[in-house]
Design a protein around this motif. Structure first.
Motif, PDB file in Angstrom:
ATOM      1  N   TYR A  33      -7.026   1.185  -2.079  1.00  0.00           N
ATOM      2  CA  TYR A  33      -6.984   0.343  -0.888  1.00  0.00           C
ATOM      3  C   TYR A  33      -6.948   1.261   0.319  1.00  0.00           C
ATOM      4  O   TYR A  33      -6.437   2.387   0.237  1.00  0.00           O
ATOM      5  CB  TYR A  33      -5.747  -0.565  -0.919  1.00  0.00           C
ATOM      6  CG  TYR A  33      -5.773  -1.665   0.125  1.00  0.00           C
ATOM      7  CD1 TYR A  33      -6.569  -2.787  -0.043  1.00  0.00           C
ATOM      8  CD2 TYR A  33      -5.024  -1.552   1.297  1.00  0.00           C
ATOM      9  CE1 TYR A  33      -6.608  -3.794   0.917  1.00  0.00           C
ATOM     10  CE2 TYR A  33      -5.062  -2.552   2.274  1.00  0.00           C
ATOM     11  CZ  TYR A  33      -5.864  -3.660   2.071  1.00  0.00           C
ATOM     12  OH  TYR A  33      -5.917  -4.645   3.030  1.00  0.00           O
ATOM     13  N   SER A  71      -5.092   6.396  -1.097  1.00  0.00           N
ATOM     14  CA  SER A  71      -4.102   5.333  -1.105  1.00  0.00           C
ATOM     15  C   SER A  71      -4.486   4.271  -2.127  1.00  0.00           C
ATOM     16  O   SER A  71      -5.652   4.150  -2.519  1.00  0.00           O
ATOM     17  CB  SER A  71      -3.972   4.709   0.285  1.00  0.00           C
ATOM     18  OG  SER A  71      -5.238   4.319   0.784  1.00  0.00           O
ATOM     19  N   LEU A  95      -2.932   0.243  -4.052  1.00  0.00           N
ATOM     20  CA  LEU A  95      -1.947  -0.824  -4.075  1.00  0.00           C
ATOM     21  C   LEU A  95      -0.912  -0.543  -5.162  1.00  0.00           C
ATOM     22  O   LEU A  95      -1.265  -0.109  -6.261  1.00  0.00           O
ATOM     23  CB  LEU A  95      -2.616  -2.171  -4.335  1.00  0.00           C
ATOM     24  CG  LEU A  95      -3.552  -2.688  -3.234  1.00  0.00           C
ATOM     25  CD1 LEU A  95      -4.123  -4.043  -3.638  1.00  0.00           C
ATOM     26  CD2 LEU A  95      -2.815  -2.795  -1.895  1.00  0.00           C
ATOM     27  N   THR A 102       0.840  -1.198   0.000  1.00  0.00           N
ATOM     28  CA  THR A 102       0.000   0.000   0.000  1.00  0.00           C
ATOM     29  C   THR A 102       0.875   1.249   0.000  1.00  0.00           C
ATOM     30  O   THR A 102       1.848   1.332   0.749  1.00  0.00           O
ATOM     31  CB  THR A 102      -0.889   0.050   1.258  1.00  0.00           C
ATOM     32  OG1 THR A 102      -1.602  -1.177   1.393  1.00  0.00           O
ATOM     33  CG2 THR A 102      -1.884   1.199   1.167  1.00  0.00           C
TER      34      THR A 102
END
Length: 217
Positions: free
Chosen positions: A59, A18, A20, A6
């Protein structure tokens, strides 16, 4: 061998997002001179790109897979927990790629290089780290001279070129249970975790507990 991680940020105005990433993406950040100056443009754009990518996606602000890296541009805090790329270290392959592509990225980050880390043999089969510090220089050629190289160094001449980011507070946490929990407390203290973010932490923490049970020492 890498994996998913992340990467998140809070902008100067307080917006949090945020997504991945893959661990190979982490070195992209060390060549951004805007980030070194505390500007969020590049990080924000990369998170948006990965958030809309089917292979990655958005994420919560919580570690996933290989860990978490978070840039807080509001307090100039860089929080990192992973074992794949030094958040303030430029690796040889990344430096060479920039020079071959002649994209100017490495040249622009040179004024932020404050030294280098080298691996030094110690005894039979042992190695240790040796750190060399330098005063800032303004060109690639001047950098090699300051570090004691006669022109471009080789792949095994250094582990990383170490960035000096005076405006940033860098906090690096181990990926064990205690490191993970203290990192979560740090993010809570900064006020960036929502209830949805908090809900994504227990699974990762349970994995750290299991690892701690298998390897207590």
């Amino acid at each position: 061998m890498g994996g998913y991680i992340t990467v998140g940020m809070r902008s100067e105005s307080g917006d949090v997002k945020s997504a991945l990433f893959y661990t190979n993406h982490l070195q992209d950040f060390v060549l951004d001179d805007g980030l070194a100056r505390g500007q969020s443009t590049f990080v924000s754009r990369r998170i948006d790109e990965l958030a809309s990518d089917e292979e990655y996606g958005s994420y919560p602000v919580a570690p996933f897979g290989c860990g978490l890296r978070f840039f807080d541009f509001k307090t100039k805090s860089l929080i990192d927990s992973q074992n794949f790329a030094d958040p303030v270290g430029v690796e040889f392959d990344v430096m060479v790629s920039s020079l071959i592509n002649d994209d100017g990225k490495f040249a622009r980050i040179v004024p932020f290089v404050g030294g280098m880390t080298q691996w030094v043999r110690q005894g039979v089969g042992g190695v240790s780290q040796k750190k060399t510090k330098i005063d800032p220089v303004q060109s690639v050629d001047a950098l090699w001279e300051a570090l004691g190289f006669r022109g471009l160094p080789g792949k095994f001449d250094f582990a990383t070129l170490d960035l000096k980011l005076p405006d940033w507070k860098v906090s690096i946490y181990k990926r064990d249970l205690s490191g993970t929990e203290v990192m979560r407390a740090h993010l809570r203290r900064l006020g960036v975790l929502t209830p949805a973010d908090e809900g994504a932490w227990p699974e990762y923490i349970d994995l750290r507990k299991q690892e701690g049970s298998r390897w207590p020492f």
